[in-house]
Write a protein that holds these residues in place. Sequence first.
Motif, PDB file in Angstrom:
ATOM      1  N   VAL A 322      -5.879  23.142 -26.749  1.00 48.75           N
ATOM      2  CA  VAL A 322      -4.676  23.091 -25.929  1.00 48.75           C
ATOM      3  C   VAL A 322      -4.376  21.665 -25.498  1.00 48.75           C
ATOM      4  CG1 VAL A 322      -3.652  23.825 -23.739  1.00 48.75           C
ATOM      5  CG2 VAL A 322      -4.882  25.475 -25.149  1.00 48.75           C
ATOM      6  N   ASP A 323      -5.428  20.926 -25.127  1.00 51.49           N
ATOM      7  CA  ASP A 323      -5.214  19.515 -24.749  1.00 51.49           C
ATOM      8  C   ASP A 323      -4.648  18.710 -25.907  1.00 51.49           C
ATOM      9  OD1 ASP A 323      -6.144  20.054 -22.237  1.00 51.49           O
ATOM     10  OD2 ASP A 323      -8.193  19.337 -22.615  1.00 51.49           O
ATOM     11  N   LEU A 377      -4.289   4.664 -26.359  1.00 55.91           N
ATOM     12  CA  LEU A 377      -5.191   3.874 -27.199  1.00 55.91           C
ATOM     13  C   LEU A 377      -6.642   4.301 -27.003  1.00 55.91           C
ATOM     14  CD1 LEU A 377      -3.573   0.337 -26.765  1.00 55.91           C
ATOM     15  CD2 LEU A 377      -3.454   1.825 -28.769  1.00 55.91           C
ATOM     16  N   THR A 378      -7.030   4.608 -25.778  1.00 56.93           N
ATOM     17  CA  THR A 378      -8.389   5.094 -25.518  1.00 56.93           C
ATOM     18  C   THR A 378      -8.626   6.421 -26.224  1.00 56.93           C
ATOM     19  OG1 THR A 378      -8.445   3.983 -23.363  1.00 56.93           O
ATOM     20  CG2 THR A 378      -9.986   5.797 -23.713  1.00 56.93           C
ATOM     21  N   ARG A 379      -7.643   7.320 -26.177  1.00 58.29           N
ATOM     22  CA  ARG A 379      -7.782   8.618 -26.835  1.00 58.29           C
ATOM     23  C   ARG A 379      -7.921   8.452 -28.344  1.00 58.29           C
ATOM     24  NH1 ARG A 379      -6.267  13.753 -24.922  1.00 58.29           N
ATOM     25  NH2 ARG A 379      -6.297  15.324 -26.591  1.00 58.29           N
ATOM     26  N   LEU A 381      -9.132   5.844 -30.060  1.00 59.89           N
ATOM     27  CA  LEU A 381     -10.460   5.328 -30.391  1.00 59.89           C
ATOM     28  C   LEU A 381     -11.528   6.391 -30.142  1.00 59.89           C
ATOM     29  CD1 LEU A 381     -12.271   3.050 -31.287  1.00 59.89           C
ATOM     30  CD2 LEU A 381     -12.255   2.177 -28.933  1.00 59.89           C
ATOM     31  N   ARG A 382     -11.397   7.172 -29.085  1.00 56.31           N
ATOM     32  CA  ARG A 382     -12.378   8.221 -28.787  1.00 56.31           C
ATOM     33  C   ARG A 382     -12.385   9.272 -29.896  1.00 56.31           C
ATOM     34  NH1 ARG A 382     -11.790  10.577 -22.964  1.00 56.31           N
ATOM     35  NH2 ARG A 382     -12.441   8.403 -22.582  1.00 56.31           N
ATOM     36  N   ASN A 383     -11.217   9.623 -30.388  1.00 59.69           N
ATOM     37  CA  ASN A 383     -11.170  10.612 -31.474  1.00 59.69           C
ATOM     38  C   ASN A 383     -11.860  10.089 -32.725  1.00 59.69           C
ATOM     39  OD1 ASN A 383      -9.728  12.250 -29.793  1.00 59.69           O
ATOM     40  ND2 ASN A 383      -7.762  12.037 -30.863  1.00 59.69           N
ATOM     41  N   LEU A 384     -11.657   8.793 -33.028  1.00 57.68           N
ATOM     42  CA  LEU A 384     -12.339   8.222 -34.188  1.00 57.68           C
ATOM     43  C   LEU A 384     -13.851   8.234 -34.005  1.00 57.68           C
ATOM     44  CD1 LEU A 384     -10.045   5.147 -35.026  1.00 57.68           C
ATOM     45  CD2 LEU A 384     -10.098   7.375 -36.142  1.00 57.68           C
ATOM     46  N   GLY A 448      -7.656  15.749 -34.127  1.00 51.74           N
ATOM     47  CA  GLY A 448      -8.101  14.465 -33.600  1.00 51.74           C
ATOM     48  C   GLY A 448      -7.604  13.279 -34.402  1.00 51.74           C
ATOM     49  N   LEU A 449      -7.780  13.309 -35.723  1.00 50.48           N
ATOM     50  CA  LEU A 449      -7.334  12.194 -36.555  1.00 50.48           C
ATOM     51  C   LEU A 449      -5.808  12.114 -36.603  1.00 50.48           C
ATOM     52  CD1 LEU A 449      -9.884  12.374 -39.513  1.00 50.48           C
ATOM     53  CD2 LEU A 449      -9.907  10.867 -37.508  1.00 50.48           C
ATOM     54  N   ALA A 450      -5.135  13.267 -36.580  1.00 50.81           N
ATOM     55  CA  ALA A 450      -3.666  13.253 -36.552  1.00 50.81           C
ATOM     56  C   ALA A 450      -3.158  12.585 -35.290  1.00 50.81           C
ATOM     57  CB  ALA A 450      -3.122  14.680 -36.657  1.00 50.81           C
ATOM     58  N   ILE A 451      -3.802  12.889 -34.151  1.00 53.87           N
ATOM     59  CA  ILE A 451      -3.400  12.260 -32.895  1.00 53.87           C
ATOM     60  C   ILE A 451      -3.672  10.758 -32.951  1.00 53.87           C
ATOM     61  CG2 ILE A 451      -3.941  12.106 -30.437  1.00 53.87           C
ATOM     62  CD1 ILE A 451      -4.464  15.106 -30.473  1.00 53.87           C
ATOM     63  N   ALA A 452      -4.826  10.362 -33.489  1.00 60.72           N
ATOM     64  CA  ALA A 452      -5.172   8.938 -33.556  1.00 60.72           C
ATOM     65  C   ALA A 452      -4.156   8.171 -34.396  1.00 60.72           C
ATOM     66  CB  ALA A 452      -6.578   8.773 -34.127  1.00 60.72           C
TER      67      ALA A 452
END
Length: 502
Positions: A322-323, A377-379, A381-384, A448-452
């Motif tokens: 959801v997030d 930007l933090t999100r 890098l965190r996803n990667l 995650g990668l799509a968001i990054a």
Amino acid sequence: MSHISRRLGLPARLTLLVAAVFAVTVGTIAVVLLEVVENRLVADTRANTEAVLSGYVDQLSRGEATIGVVDVDDATGFFYLDDHGEQLTEAEFFLRLAPVDGPVDHGAAGLMVDGPGPHSIEVPVDPLTGEVIETPGDPLGVDVFPVGEPGPVDLDERVVAVAQDLTIGDDVARVGVSSPLRPVQDSLDTLRRALWVVVPLLVAAVGVLSWLTTTRALRPVDAITRRVRAISHTTMGDRVPVPDRNDEIQRLAITMNDMLKRLDRSQQRQRQFVADASHELRSPIAASRAQLDVARADPDAADWPATADVVIAEQEHLTQLVDDLLALSQMDEHGVGEIVDVDLDDIVAAEARRPRDIAVRVTAPKPVRTRGHPGQLTRALRNLLDNAATHAVDDVHLSLTVSEADAVITVDDDGPGIDPHDRERVFQRFTRLDQARHPELRGGTGLGLAIARQVARSHQGDITAGDSPQGGARFTLVLPRQDQHVGGLRATCPQSMPVRRN
């Protein structure tokens, strides 16, 4: 009037505009033409009258003239005035030229032509006979107007009169020739009647031609309009017809088709996104319900702590999903958001310290600054890093380098890597390659990668996937630099120091 014009179609408005402009233009030309023709005809009549008078005076000076007669064809007549402006008959004028009982002898009479030649005058002359109608008695050399008129009269009543002053012995006389202007007026009336017929016909012809041309030119627009009205959410694959001509309407049709293509792709992505999101949301809910149903079927034998652990894990997965969906929705709707100066070296150091199951080695980054949204930007890098930690065997390496214009963040792992054919597909939403990279792991949300990548591209950067020197996958995040941040790291980790979850 404006309300009526708004109700009319574009062809009708253009036709009225063209017809009105043409009518005003042609009307102005017609008025100017009448004026030019009138001046020309009057000038020609005056020139002809002067020629008649010059010839007549020349005959008088040679003693060859007789009493003047009326030229019936040109309606030209002669008149004679004495030095007081009194009218003389032909007999009285010729009597001054010769003795009563002798022939005309200009030498004896002393006839002299005064002035440079015939000159125009205004006198009350009968247009048909050329006779002076009334003698006002004005001195010779002063223009004489018809009685009761302050100046030149209408063409119907005017004549062109030219005269020549003569000195005969001790007497002064004036001989003149007059030509009526009624033929001029008749010609102008004929021309005016012709214009009253021709001009409206021309305006009507131009209006019809404008109507046909406009409707023909706008016919493709009507076809485009009908096709667009027929397109619905179920027929987004349809396209408007493109006319076979290089003009604005063709460019409009091409632009319309490009827009429809983008809308079609967007709708397809939206439908796929909704379908995938529904499936992903259903999975943790179904798993939780299945665990609870099994436990409820045999409450005494159920391992309730284990069931609770499974349900909590599924709810955490659901919360993460959801997030991620909310993050994508916000970026799709609002873009980057508030832009500020961001120290990338601080973000890299902070994410490197974040506890994970796999050690993260960080190469001490140089101070570098960009402009963007710190949270996004933090999100990214965190996803990667989370993706690398999930698939790594025991090593994840994070580094930040700078080039002339960009800041480059690389994340390497020693996992199974990514097949070259899948290196773009991994950035699509809800795409998982978990079984290929790490079969024993349960996949994440696939977002995650799509968001990054969406974060990177919204900051005029990008993320690519490749091979890592460690044998696994390498993700490279490139962002434009703002400037270099002078000074040491605000939050640093020792170079190549592993960071583990306690």
